[in-house]
Each structure stands twice: as structure tokens, then as C-alpha cells.
Design an enzyme around this catalytic site. Structure first.
Site, PDB file in Angstrom:
ATOM      1  N   ARG A  76     -67.585 -36.763  81.948  1.00  9.55           N
ATOM      2  CA  ARG A  76     -67.364 -38.157  81.517  1.00  9.55           C
ATOM      3  C   ARG A  76     -65.917 -38.311  81.058  1.00  9.55           C
ATOM      4  O   ARG A  76     -65.477 -37.620  80.147  1.00  9.55           O
ATOM      5  CB  ARG A  76     -68.335 -38.512  80.394  1.00  9.55           C
ATOM      6  CG  ARG A  76     -68.321 -39.976  80.029  1.00  9.55           C
ATOM      7  CD  ARG A  76     -69.322 -40.283  78.914  1.00  9.55           C
ATOM      8  NE  ARG A  76     -70.694 -40.305  79.352  1.00  9.55           N
ATOM      9  CZ  ARG A  76     -71.737 -40.219  78.515  1.00  9.55           C
ATOM     10  NH1 ARG A  76     -71.537 -40.110  77.219  1.00  9.55           N
ATOM     11  NH2 ARG A  76     -72.975 -40.246  78.977  1.00  9.55           N
ATOM     12  N   ARG A 145     -67.202 -41.671  69.963  1.00 10.71           N
ATOM     13  CA  ARG A 145     -67.237 -41.802  71.429  1.00 10.71           C
ATOM     14  C   ARG A 145     -66.244 -42.867  71.899  1.00 10.71           C
ATOM     15  O   ARG A 145     -65.531 -43.455  71.102  1.00 10.71           O
ATOM     16  CB  ARG A 145     -68.660 -42.204  71.863  1.00 10.71           C
ATOM     17  CG  ARG A 145     -69.742 -41.191  71.489  1.00 10.71           C
ATOM     18  CD  ARG A 145     -69.621 -39.963  72.347  1.00 10.71           C
ATOM     19  NE  ARG A 145     -70.733 -39.052  72.142  1.00 10.71           N
ATOM     20  CZ  ARG A 145     -71.884 -39.070  72.821  1.00 10.71           C
ATOM     21  NH1 ARG A 145     -72.123 -40.006  73.738  1.00 10.71           N
ATOM     22  NH2 ARG A 145     -72.817 -38.165  72.586  1.00 10.71           N
ATOM     23  N   LYS A 219     -73.582 -38.569  67.548  1.00 12.73           N
ATOM     24  CA  LYS A 219     -72.593 -39.436  68.194  1.00 12.73           C
ATOM     25  C   LYS A 219     -72.278 -40.634  67.301  1.00 12.73           C
ATOM     26  O   LYS A 219     -73.117 -41.051  66.489  1.00 12.73           O
ATOM     27  CB  LYS A 219     -73.109 -39.913  69.547  1.00 12.73           C
ATOM     28  CG  LYS A 219     -74.439 -40.652  69.450  1.00 12.73           C
ATOM     29  CD  LYS A 219     -74.924 -41.158  70.808  1.00 12.73           C
ATOM     30  CE  LYS A 219     -75.679 -40.113  71.572  1.00 12.73           C
ATOM     31  NZ  LYS A 219     -76.421 -40.605  72.733  1.00 12.73           N
ATOM     32  N   LYS A 221     -70.346 -44.625  67.476  1.00 15.07           N
ATOM     33  CA  LYS A 221     -69.794 -45.593  68.428  1.00 15.07           C
ATOM     34  C   LYS A 221     -69.162 -46.804  67.743  1.00 15.07           C
ATOM     35  O   LYS A 221     -69.774 -47.406  66.866  1.00 15.07           O
ATOM     36  CB  LYS A 221     -70.906 -46.056  69.371  1.00 15.07           C
ATOM     37  CG  LYS A 221     -71.512 -44.899  70.159  1.00 15.07           C
ATOM     38  CD  LYS A 221     -72.585 -45.343  71.139  1.00 15.07           C
ATOM     39  CE  LYS A 221     -73.071 -44.159  71.980  1.00 15.07           C
ATOM     40  NZ  LYS A 221     -74.141 -44.523  72.907  1.00 15.07           N
ATOM     41  N   CYS A 440     -79.765 -47.688  83.910  1.00 18.27           N
ATOM     42  CA  CYS A 440     -79.136 -46.416  83.534  1.00 18.27           C
ATOM     43  C   CYS A 440     -79.282 -45.443  84.701  1.00 18.27           C
ATOM     44  O   CYS A 440     -79.965 -45.728  85.687  1.00 18.27           O
ATOM     45  CB  CYS A 440     -79.792 -45.856  82.279  1.00 18.27           C
ATOM     46  SG  CYS A 440     -81.439 -45.196  82.590  1.00 18.27           S
ATOM     47  N   CYS A 446     -80.505 -37.289  85.127  1.00 17.46           N
ATOM     48  CA  CYS A 446     -80.638 -37.319  83.670  1.00 17.46           C
ATOM     49  C   CYS A 446     -81.838 -36.467  83.243  1.00 17.46           C
ATOM     50  O   CYS A 446     -82.963 -36.738  83.654  1.00 17.46           O
ATOM     51  CB  CYS A 446     -80.802 -38.741  83.163  1.00 17.46           C
ATOM     52  SG  CYS A 446     -80.993 -38.721  81.369  1.00 17.46           S
ATOM     53  N   CYS A 485     -86.027 -44.060  80.188  1.00 13.35           N
ATOM     54  CA  CYS A 485     -86.703 -43.497  79.003  1.00 13.35           C
ATOM     55  C   CYS A 485     -86.346 -44.363  77.806  1.00 13.35           C
ATOM     56  O   CYS A 485     -85.491 -45.250  77.920  1.00 13.35           O
ATOM     57  CB  CYS A 485     -86.300 -42.035  78.796  1.00 13.35           C
ATOM     58  SG  CYS A 485     -84.760 -41.811  77.860  1.00 13.35           S
ATOM     59  N   CYS A 489     -80.142 -46.405  77.035  1.00 16.80           N
ATOM     60  CA  CYS A 489     -78.739 -46.292  77.434  1.00 16.80           C
ATOM     61  C   CYS A 489     -78.112 -47.554  78.002  1.00 16.80           C
ATOM     62  O   CYS A 489     -76.897 -47.691  77.941  1.00 16.80           O
ATOM     63  CB  CYS A 489     -78.560 -45.148  78.417  1.00 16.80           C
ATOM     64  SG  CYS A 489     -78.725 -43.547  77.635  1.00 16.80           S
TER      65      CYS A 489
END
Ligand code: SRM
Ligand code: SF4
Length: 589
Positions: A76, A145, A219, A221, A440, A446, A485, A489
Site C-alpha cells: 500500500r 495512516r 491504527k 486515522k 471493498c 482479503c 465482512c 472498509c
């Protein structure tokens, strides 16, 4: 603060990794196709995830035995504010063709992901990313991030460029300082010769002045938005800065805290949350306030249970007043109350726009962000040609799409011709519902996916386009977001229609969020098989077409009626809906 004895395994791993080294150098050097589980965890902080092609898990080798996992890495690349040059885009397309599986993906946090990079190519891929003055450092892992901000290049509304600069300042301030990244990826293993790293001072020693040796609990953000354009979905971030722009100039921000969407269905103490207003700050206090917030989360966030380690849980458990008090303590000054400003619109920046300096930008909707070439649709080749011939500025949106900037009037027909020639639909060729949808990645790469998402949303869109046209709703602007899921995302929980993978081929349908992104939806139906999603939605759309109030959007309509009334009204039309009504517990979640 979490007692050391109660800290999770990942906390111990980070601590013993010597600032993100762990066994990464040794394992990178061996001939195995994959990293160990512990090393893969450390690898995330360097911007890469270990994955395997789940479609191939069941394949057998020539001896009839299971062939074993087909490992590869997703890399990424961080793109603060979504802003890059055409040369940087071209170089990344080269990396994806030469070292990956020939596809890339614009993410909904304005990054670019290179998929299918085998372990043996990883060092070279990351090295080449750094050569173009970009980095993967901190694109993943327990750090700040990619910082997102509106990418639209509109000079007559210069506030967006102010937000871009602020996003870059936050990015630089919170970049991990450990020299490990430099040592591992940018030092020639044979000669020991070093290359430079964008924004990182390799001589700064081991110390992480902000993060410390265990980095953050999870994480973290940040996002920047304007009240009249919430294109970054500011409320879903740990920290959102909503600009206060009285006279065409950013004088300060309302600081929103505690957004985050991941849910673990087996853990009833997890939930999606939208960020709440904490304070108003003048623009010059941005960095000190951001740092105080990050440090409070660093010191008080849950380091025992990773499922509850995000800032939203700290705020839910201790209360917003406690949190404000701690931030004030860390900052060493008081905070002013938030101003009464709200988000009022959301633009996806698709189509042609005059920049205000005599030039133009064109927003191209990229379905689910995927850049590839396949029969009749050669987006990757088209991007190459656009870059080489027109040399545009490039920006990614938080809606997985791309803006070509700084174009002359004479470039406009050339751009459209290149896109059409490669089978890439222009904005006017794309239905409104498809344009406002996102999926996503999910299967096959994934590891957390329980259902399909990116691979099936296009066919769901085909069905929805037909049904909406039949109801006269083809021009209606609302968001449809699908995930494989409950981790959320592509931000399904605040969409008008959220489709969340729950178990094999079955989804939870959320309704009642909205395009503005400032309200969470509610569970409408649960465990809906993929084939039953559109049949279950059509009666709701019909009811909307017949009973909406003047100017009312789809999400607002569903919210006004409420899930119970919607289900009751639609029940007779959608056979089997009763079987999919969520249980009490699911409703609470
Ligand atoms: Fe995400 C994990 C993809 C935006 C919440 N996300 C993952 C992983 C890395 C799976 C994993 O842990 O192994 C996925 C990689 C799939 C792949 O093959 O690429 C993944 N997330 C994505 C992307 C690519 C989705 C997309 O299609 O655009 C987005 C990359 C953004 C970026 O450039 O940084 C992406 N993920 C988000 C967002 C939306 C956002 O940030 O605006 C969220 C919800 C907001 C939030 O953070 O709460 C999000 N991803 C998660 C979670 C749940 C976190 C939680 O607090 O519980 C996970 C699971 C985890 O971290 O354990 C996750
Ligand atoms: Fe994977 Fe789930 Fe995120 Fe989709 S929502 S990319 S399935 S973690």
C-alpha cells in the site's frame, strides 16, 4: 493504561521488534514464499500485508495433494490528500506490471495498492516506490495512516489547497522515525549502500518521539473536510477536522473525535461510531492538538484487546468529558467549545470542472478503484496514455476514483477520446447508482472476507440500474456500499444502503445512513442471500418513490419511517423477508 502483563501478543511483538525490525531482515533474505505470522504483523508497519489467493486454496498439485497457499503481498503506497504526479502514477503502474499481478487499486483513503507482489519481489517493489519519492511506511500498522483531504483542485475556492497542505503537515509530523524502514528496504544487502527516504531522517536514532517503542494501540486515522463537501467521510475517522471557513480562508477547525467502523460480531462490545465534536481550534493549533490527542490514545487506549483498541472505545468507555480533560492536560491549554457547524453536502468531483485558473480537471469514476486491463476495458493502458500525452496532475478521491488536473481546454477532447478508445466509460455513461457505489476488495485476497464484494457488486449494480429506472429513480443520488465482512472498509454503516458480508454468500442490509455521512444506518434485514438483495430492496425503493417528501433523500426517507415500519410495509412484496428480520441482538449491534 494497560498493565504490561495484560498486553496483547501484538504489543509484545512490537516492543521486542526493536522499532519495527523483528525478524524481518532475516526472513526477507530466506527463500521461503512467505513470512512467519509474527513477522507479517511487523511487516504491516512497513506498508505491506501478506495474503494468499483464496480461490487457489483448494487446488491440488500433480501428486493430488493440496498445492499449498499461493502467497503474495499487497503493497500500500501512501498518498497524502490523494495528490501525486503523473510520473509517480506511471512508475507505480510499471511496478504493478513488472513485480505484481498487473492490477492496482485506488483505495477509499486515497492510497494506491499494488497487488500480488511475491515475497522475492517485495524489496524491489518498495525500493522503487521510494525512488519516486513516495513511501509505504505507515500505510498500514498501528500508526497514523494516510491522512485524507478533499482532492478537488479548485483555485477559486483555495481552501481545499489549504486542507491539502494541512494533511501533508500532519502526515510528516506523524511519520514513524525508526531507521528500520531505511535499513531493510533501502540499503543494498550486498554493498550496504543507502538510498534516501521521502520525509524520513535516517540519522535520527532509534527514538520515536511521539509513538514510543510500542507505537499506538491500533491504527489511527485523520481526515480534513469542508462543511459543504464531505467527500472524505470525515465522521468515520478517529479524528476529523471540519474546516471553519468564514471568508474563503481556513481560520480553524471543529475537531471531531472517535469515529471508526469495524465491528466483530462475536464481540458485542464492538460497534461502529461516528466522530463527535470535541472542540474548536484555531488553524495554528492543528499540530499540537493532533499530537495531544494521539498521545492520549497512545497512553490510555486498550492494549489488551485489539478488538477494542481504537479511540472510539476509549471515548465510549471514559466519556467525552474525561477525554477532553486529558487532551487539555497533554496540550497544556484550554480548548474552546465546538462551533455549531454541520456538513451540508458531498461532491464526488466526477466530470469536468473549471479549476478557476483557466485550466480544467476531469474526475473519472473508477469502478471499485480497480485499475487493470481486461477484454474491452483497458483502463491501465488508458491511464498510461493519458499520463504520457497530457501530463496531468493526478489526484485520488476517497471514493476510489481519479482526477486528471491542470488540463488545457484543447486537452479535453483528447482525454475523452483516449478513454473511449480503451473502453473506459465517461461520467455521463455511468449510472448515478453505480457512480455512488463502492465495494471493498474482499475475495480472493482479503484474509478477513466472509463473502464476495468487489467481484459481485458490478452485477448487483446491473440489476439495481434496471429496477431504479423502472421506478423513475435513475437520477436519485444515494450511496450503496458493500463489504465482504463487518470490518466496514468502504464505510457501509453510514451509507444510504450498506451491504455487509455476514457469512457465506449472506449479507446484512443496513438502511437509513446518508450521503452526508453524518448518520449511521440501522439493520433492515439480516442474512440475506446475495440473490435476494435486490428483490428485498425493490419494495423499499417503490415505497420511497410513492411516499417521499419534497426533496427527501433515500436514506432520510428510510430513517424517517424506521426499520420496523419499512419492513411491515414491504413484507407482502418481498417474500421471505420475515426469515431475514434481524434478531434483537443484531438490532442492538
Ligand atoms: Fe480496511 C483491514 C482493505 C479502508 C476498517 N482493510 C483491512 C485489510 C488490510 C485486511 C487485513 O487486515 O488483512 C484489507 C486488505 C484487503 C486487500 O486485499 O486489499 C483492508 N481497508 C481496505 C481498503 C483497501 C478498502 C478499499 O476497498 O478501499 C481501504 C484501504 C484504505 C487505505 O488506503 O488505508 C480500507 N478499512 C478501511 C476503512 C475506511 C476508512 O478508513 O475510511 C475502514 C473503516 C474505518 C475504520 O478504520 O474504522 C477500515 N480494515 C478495517 C478494519 C476494522 C478496524 C477496526 O477498528 O475494527 C480492519 C480489520 C483490522 O484492522 O483488524 C481492516
Ligand atoms: Fe476485507 Fe472485510 Fe475490509 Fe472487505 S471489509 S476489505 S472483506 S477486511
Amino acid at each position: 493504561m494497560t498493565e504490561p502483563s495484560k498486553r496483547s501478543k501484538v504489543e509484545h511483538l512490537k516492543e521486542s521488534s526493536r522499532y519495527l525490525r523483528g525478524r524481518l531482515p532475516e526472513e526477507l533474505a530466506n527463500d521461503l514464499p512467505n513470512f512467519s505470522e509474527d513477522t507479517a504483523q511487523i511487516l504491516k508497519h512497513h506498508g505491506s500485508y501478506q495474503q494468499d489467493d483464496r480461490d487457489r486454496r483448494k487446488t491440488k498439485g500433480p501428486d493430488g495433494q493440496p498445492a499449498g497457499k499461493a502467497y503474495s503481498m499487497m503493497v500500500r503506497v501512501k498518498v497524502p490528500g490523494g495528490k501525486l504526479t503523473w510520473q509517480q502514477l506511471l512508475a507505480q503502474l510499471d511496478i504493478c506490471d513488472q513485480l505484481g499481478n498487473a492490477t492496482a487499486r485506488i483505495t477509499d483513503r486515497q492510497d494506491l495498492q499494488l497487488h500480488g507482489v511475491v515475497k522475492g519481489n517485495l524489496r524491489e517493489a518498495i525500493r522503487r516506490v521510494n525512488q519516486i519519492e513516495m513511501t509505504t511506511l505507515g500505510a498500514c500498522g498501528d500508526v497514523v495512516r494516510n491522512v485524507i483531504a478533499c482532492p478537488a483542485l479548485l483555485h477559486h475556492n483555495g481552501v481545499r489547497e489549504e486542507l491539502q497542505r494541512a494533511a501533508l503537515a500532519i502526515t510528516r509530523h506523524f511519520l514513524a522515525r525508526s531507521p528500520a524502514y531505511h535499513e531493510i528496504w533501502l540499503t543494498d544487502p550486498d554493498t550496504g549502500e543507502k538510498e534516501r527516504v521521502d520525509g524520513q531522517d535516517e540519522n535520527q536514532g532509534e527514538v520515536e518521539p511521539i509513538y514510543g517503542p510500542t507505537y499506538l494501540p491500533r491504527k489511527f486515522k485523520f481526515a480534513f473536510a469542508l462543511p459543504d463537501d464531505n467527500c472524505v467521510d470525515v465522521y468515520t475517522n478517529d479524528v476529523g477536522f471540519l474546516a471553519v471557513v468564514p471568508e474563503g480562508h481556513v481560520v480553524g477547525y471543529n475537531v471531531l473525535v472517535g469515529g471508526g467502523l469495524g465491528v466483530t460480531p462475536s464481540n458485542k462490545r464492538t460497534f461502529p461510531a461516528l466522530a463527535q465534536p470535541l472542540a474548536y481550534i484555531p488553524a495554528e493549533k492543528l499540530i499540537p492538538v493532533a499530537e495531544a490527542i494521539v498521545k492520549v490514545q497512545r497512553d490510555f487506549g486498550d492494549r489488551a484487546d485489539r478488538k477494542r483498541a481504537r479511540l472510539k472505545y476509549l471515548i465510549a468507555d471514559r466519556g467525552l468529558d474525561w477525554f477532553r480533560g486529558k487532551v487539555v492536560e497533554y496540550l497544556g491549554e484550554t480548548l474552546a467549545p465546538p462551533l455549531p457547524i454541520q456538513v451540508t453536502d458531498h461532491d464526488d468531483h466526477i466530470g469536468w470542472f473549471a479549476q478557476g485558473d483557466g485550466k480544467w480537471f476531469y474526475g473519472l469514476n473508477v469502478e471499485n478503484g480497480r485499475i487493470l486491463d481486461r477484454d474491452g476495458f483497458r483502463l491501465k493502458t488508458a491511464l498510461r496514455e493519458v499520463c504520457q500525452r497530457l501530463r496531468p496532475g493526478i489526484r485520488f478521491t476517497a471514493h476510489q476514483s481519479i482526477l486528471f488536473c491542470d488540463l488545457e481546454e484543447s486537452d479535453r477532447p483528447v482525454l475523452e477520446h483516449i478513454l473511449r478508445e480503451h473502453g473506459v466509460p465517461l461520467s455521463e455513461d455511468i449510472s448515478t447508482v453505480r457512480r455512488w457505489s463502492m465495494a471493498c476488495v474482499a475475495l480472493p485476497t482479503c484474509p478477513l472476507a466472509v463473502t464476495e464484494s468487489e467481484r459481485v457488486l458490478p452485477q448487483l449494480m446491473d440489476q439495481l440500474e434496471r429496477e431504479l429506472a423502472a421506478l423513475g429513480l435513475q437520477s436519485e443520488r444515494f450511496t450503496v456500499r458493500m463489504t465482504g465482512c463487518p470490518n466496514g472498509c468502504v464505510r457501509p454503516y453510514n451509507a444510504d444502503v450498506g451491504l455487509v458480508g455476514k457469512t457465506m454468500n449472506k449479507y446484512t442490509i443496513y438502511l437509513g445512513g446518508r450521503l452526508l455521512g453524518d448518520r449511521l444506518g440501522e439493520v433492515y434485514l439480516d442474512l440475506v442471500p446475495f440473490e435476494a438483495i435486490v428483490p428485498a430492496l425493490v419494495p423499499v425503493f417503490r415505497l420511497f418513490a410513492q411516499n417521499r417528501q419534497d426533496g427527501e433523500g433515500f436514506g432520510d426517507f428510510c430513517h424517517r419511517l424506521g426499520m420496523f415500519a419499512l419492513r411491515a410495509a414491504c413484507d407482502s412484496e418481498a417474500p421471505g423477508v420475515h426469515a431475514m428480520v434481524p434478531s434483537e441482538l443484531e438490532c442492538d449491534a
